[in-house]
Scaffold this motif. Structure first.
Motif, PDB file in Angstrom:
ATOM      1  N   UNK A 157       0.876  -1.167   0.000  1.00 24.09           N
ATOM      2  CA  UNK A 157       0.000   0.000   0.000  1.00 24.09           C
ATOM      3  C   UNK A 157       0.912   1.215   0.000  1.00 24.09           C
ATOM      4  N   UNK A 158       0.643   2.179  -0.873  1.00 26.78           N
ATOM      5  CA  UNK A 158       1.482   3.369  -0.977  1.00 26.78           C
ATOM      6  C   UNK A 158       0.613   4.619  -0.948  1.00 26.78           C
ATOM      7  N   UNK A 159       1.124   5.654  -0.276  1.00 26.43           N
ATOM      8  CA  UNK A 159       0.450   6.953  -0.253  1.00 26.43           C
ATOM      9  C   UNK A 159       1.504   8.037  -0.120  1.00 26.43           C
ATOM     10  N   UNK A 160       1.137   9.249  -0.551  1.00 29.49           N
ATOM     11  CA  UNK A 160       2.067  10.380  -0.524  1.00 29.49           C
ATOM     12  C   UNK A 160       2.522  10.669   0.895  1.00 29.49           C
ATOM     13  N   UNK A 161       3.797  10.911   1.049  1.00 30.40           N
ATOM     14  CA  UNK A 161       4.347  11.251   2.360  1.00 30.40           C
ATOM     15  C   UNK A 161       4.609  12.746   2.482  1.00 30.40           C
ATOM     16  N   UNK A 162       4.540  13.444   1.360  1.00 27.77           N
ATOM     17  CA  UNK A 162       4.891  14.866   1.353  1.00 27.77           C
ATOM     18  C   UNK A 162       3.795  15.734   0.745  1.00 27.77           C
ATOM     19  N   UNK A 163       2.545  15.322   0.913  1.00 27.18           N
ATOM     20  CA  UNK A 163       1.437  16.059   0.327  1.00 27.18           C
ATOM     21  C   UNK A 163       1.226  17.418   0.977  1.00 27.18           C
ATOM     22  N   UNK A 164       0.585  18.314   0.254  1.00 29.32           N
ATOM     23  CA  UNK A 164       0.359  19.678   0.737  1.00 29.32           C
ATOM     24  C   UNK A 164      -0.855  19.795   1.655  1.00 29.32           C
ATOM     25  N   UNK A 165      -1.794  18.857   1.573  1.00 31.35           N
ATOM     26  CA  UNK A 165      -3.053  19.004   2.296  1.00 31.35           C
ATOM     27  C   UNK A 165      -3.099  18.242   3.607  1.00 31.35           C
ATOM     28  N   UNK A 166      -1.990  17.708   4.029  1.00 34.88           N
ATOM     29  CA  UNK A 166      -1.926  17.048   5.332  1.00 34.88           C
ATOM     30  C   UNK A 166      -1.960  15.532   5.246  1.00 34.88           C
ATOM     31  N   UNK A 167      -1.630  14.932   6.365  1.00 31.81           N
ATOM     32  CA  UNK A 167      -1.511  13.482   6.438  1.00 31.81           C
ATOM     33  C   UNK A 167      -2.838  12.758   6.214  1.00 31.81           C
ATOM     34  N   UNK A 168      -3.929  13.311   6.731  1.00 31.30           N
ATOM     35  CA  UNK A 168      -5.239  12.659   6.577  1.00 31.30           C
ATOM     36  C   UNK A 168      -5.632  12.598   5.101  1.00 31.30           C
ATOM     37  N   UNK A 169      -5.372  13.662   4.363  1.00 30.64           N
ATOM     38  CA  UNK A 169      -5.681  13.680   2.934  1.00 30.64           C
ATOM     39  C   UNK A 169      -4.804  12.684   2.178  1.00 30.64           C
ATOM     40  N   UNK A 170      -3.526  12.623   2.532  1.00 31.40           N
ATOM     41  CA  UNK A 170      -2.614  11.686   1.880  1.00 31.40           C
ATOM     42  C   UNK A 170      -3.032  10.242   2.159  1.00 31.40           C
ATOM     43  N   UNK A 171      -3.405   9.966   3.397  1.00 31.84           N
ATOM     44  CA  UNK A 171      -3.812   8.617   3.773  1.00 31.84           C
ATOM     45  C   UNK A 171      -5.089   8.202   3.051  1.00 31.84           C
ATOM     46  N   UNK A 172      -5.992   9.150   2.824  1.00 30.66           N
ATOM     47  CA  UNK A 172      -7.220   8.844   2.086  1.00 30.66           C
ATOM     48  C   UNK A 172      -6.927   8.519   0.619  1.00 30.66           C
ATOM     49  N   UNK A 173      -5.799   8.987   0.106  1.00 31.72           N
ATOM     50  CA  UNK A 173      -5.426   8.734  -1.276  1.00 31.72           C
ATOM     51  C   UNK A 173      -4.520   7.528  -1.465  1.00 31.72           C
ATOM     52  N   UNK A 174      -4.451   6.658  -0.486  1.00 34.57           N
ATOM     53  CA  UNK A 174      -3.552   5.491  -0.603  1.00 34.57           C
ATOM     54  C   UNK A 174      -4.080   4.510  -1.641  1.00 34.57           C
ATOM     55  N   UNK A 175      -3.155   3.793  -2.242  1.00 32.76           N
ATOM     56  CA  UNK A 175      -3.489   2.832  -3.289  1.00 32.76           C
ATOM     57  C   UNK A 175      -2.782   1.507  -3.011  1.00 32.76           C
ATOM     58  N   UNK A 176      -3.462   0.424  -3.360  1.00 33.35           N
ATOM     59  CA  UNK A 176      -2.925  -0.920  -3.197  1.00 33.35           C
ATOM     60  C   UNK A 176      -2.305  -1.353  -4.519  1.00 33.35           C
ATOM     61  N   UNK A 177      -1.049  -1.769  -4.475  1.00 34.13           N
ATOM     62  CA  UNK A 177      -0.283  -2.147  -5.656  1.00 34.13           C
ATOM     63  C   UNK A 177       0.195  -3.587  -5.533  1.00 34.13           C
ATOM     64  N   UNK A 178       0.286  -4.289  -6.687  1.00 36.98           N
ATOM     65  CA  UNK A 178       1.057  -5.535  -6.698  1.00 36.98           C
ATOM     66  C   UNK A 178       2.494  -5.153  -6.344  1.00 36.98           C
ATOM     67  N   UNK A 179       3.178  -5.994  -5.616  1.00 33.28           N
ATOM     68  CA  UNK A 179       4.548  -5.685  -5.210  1.00 33.28           C
ATOM     69  C   UNK A 179       5.437  -5.461  -6.435  1.00 33.28           C
ATOM     70  N   UNK A 180       5.293  -6.291  -7.443  1.00 39.47           N
ATOM     71  CA  UNK A 180       6.088  -6.145  -8.657  1.00 39.47           C
ATOM     72  C   UNK A 180       5.775  -4.834  -9.386  1.00 39.47           C
ATOM     73  N   UNK A 181       4.505  -4.511  -9.483  1.00 40.49           N
ATOM     74  CA  UNK A 181       4.115  -3.265 -10.161  1.00 40.49           C
ATOM     75  C   UNK A 181       4.685  -2.053  -9.452  1.00 40.49           C
ATOM     76  N   UNK A 182       4.698  -2.071  -8.130  1.00 40.37           N
ATOM     77  CA  UNK A 182       5.259  -0.946  -7.379  1.00 40.37           C
ATOM     78  C   UNK A 182       6.763  -0.844  -7.633  1.00 40.37           C
ATOM     79  N   UNK A 183       7.454  -1.978  -7.682  1.00 44.19           N
ATOM     80  CA  UNK A 183       8.900  -1.963  -7.889  1.00 44.19           C
ATOM     81  C   UNK A 183       9.276  -1.380  -9.243  1.00 44.19           C
ATOM     82  N   UNK A 184       8.499  -1.669 -10.276  1.00 45.49           N
ATOM     83  CA  UNK A 184       8.872  -1.204 -11.618  1.00 45.49           C
ATOM     84  C   UNK A 184       8.269   0.153 -11.972  1.00 45.49           C
ATOM     85  N   UNK A 185       7.434   0.706 -11.082  1.00 46.59           N
ATOM     86  CA  UNK A 185       6.816   1.999 -11.401  1.00 46.59           C
ATOM     87  C   UNK A 185       7.813   3.141 -11.350  1.00 46.59           C
TER      88      UNK A 185
END
Length: 101
Positions: A73-101
């Motif tokens: 699961x990945x989400x922005x760590x440096x977003x402008x609108x705060x941690x709650x907004x970044x956490x709401x935008x998290x996405x689930x990735x295949x491990x391989x897809x995340x590695x090659x992105x």
């Protein structure tokens, strides 16, 4: 008198419970880490097969991530609108897809 090597109990019991639950989630899920992709920082956390109970669509390949499939699961760590907004935008990735992105 010999010295005791046993760890001392924290005085505040609620703090001990919080520490124990954090340690348990870190043991189960590997703990979150920060990675940089395309100049942006992302918080990435592994999800074990036992913890993966829902079906998700991977944004990398647009295929489904079936329940009981380990992934990340990945989400922005440096977003402008705060941690709650970044956490709401998290996405689930295949491990391989995340590695090659």
């Amino acid at each position: 008198m010999p010295r005791s090597n046993r760890p001392r109990r924290p005085r505040d019991r609620s703090q001990a419970r919080d520490d124990e639950s954090a340690d348990m989630s870190r043991a189960l899920f590997g703990g979150p880490r920060v990675e940089t992709r395309h100049g942006r920082d992302y918080t990435v956390q592994a999800v074990s097969a036992a913890a993966a109970v829902k079906e998700y669509v991977c944004p990398g390949c647009s295929l489904t991530i079936a329940p009981s499939t380990p992934h990340v699961v990945a989400w922005r760590a440096d977003g402008l609108f705060g941690e709650a907004h970044d956490l709401a935008g998290r996405r689930h990735w295949h491990t391989h897809c995340w590695r090659i992105s």
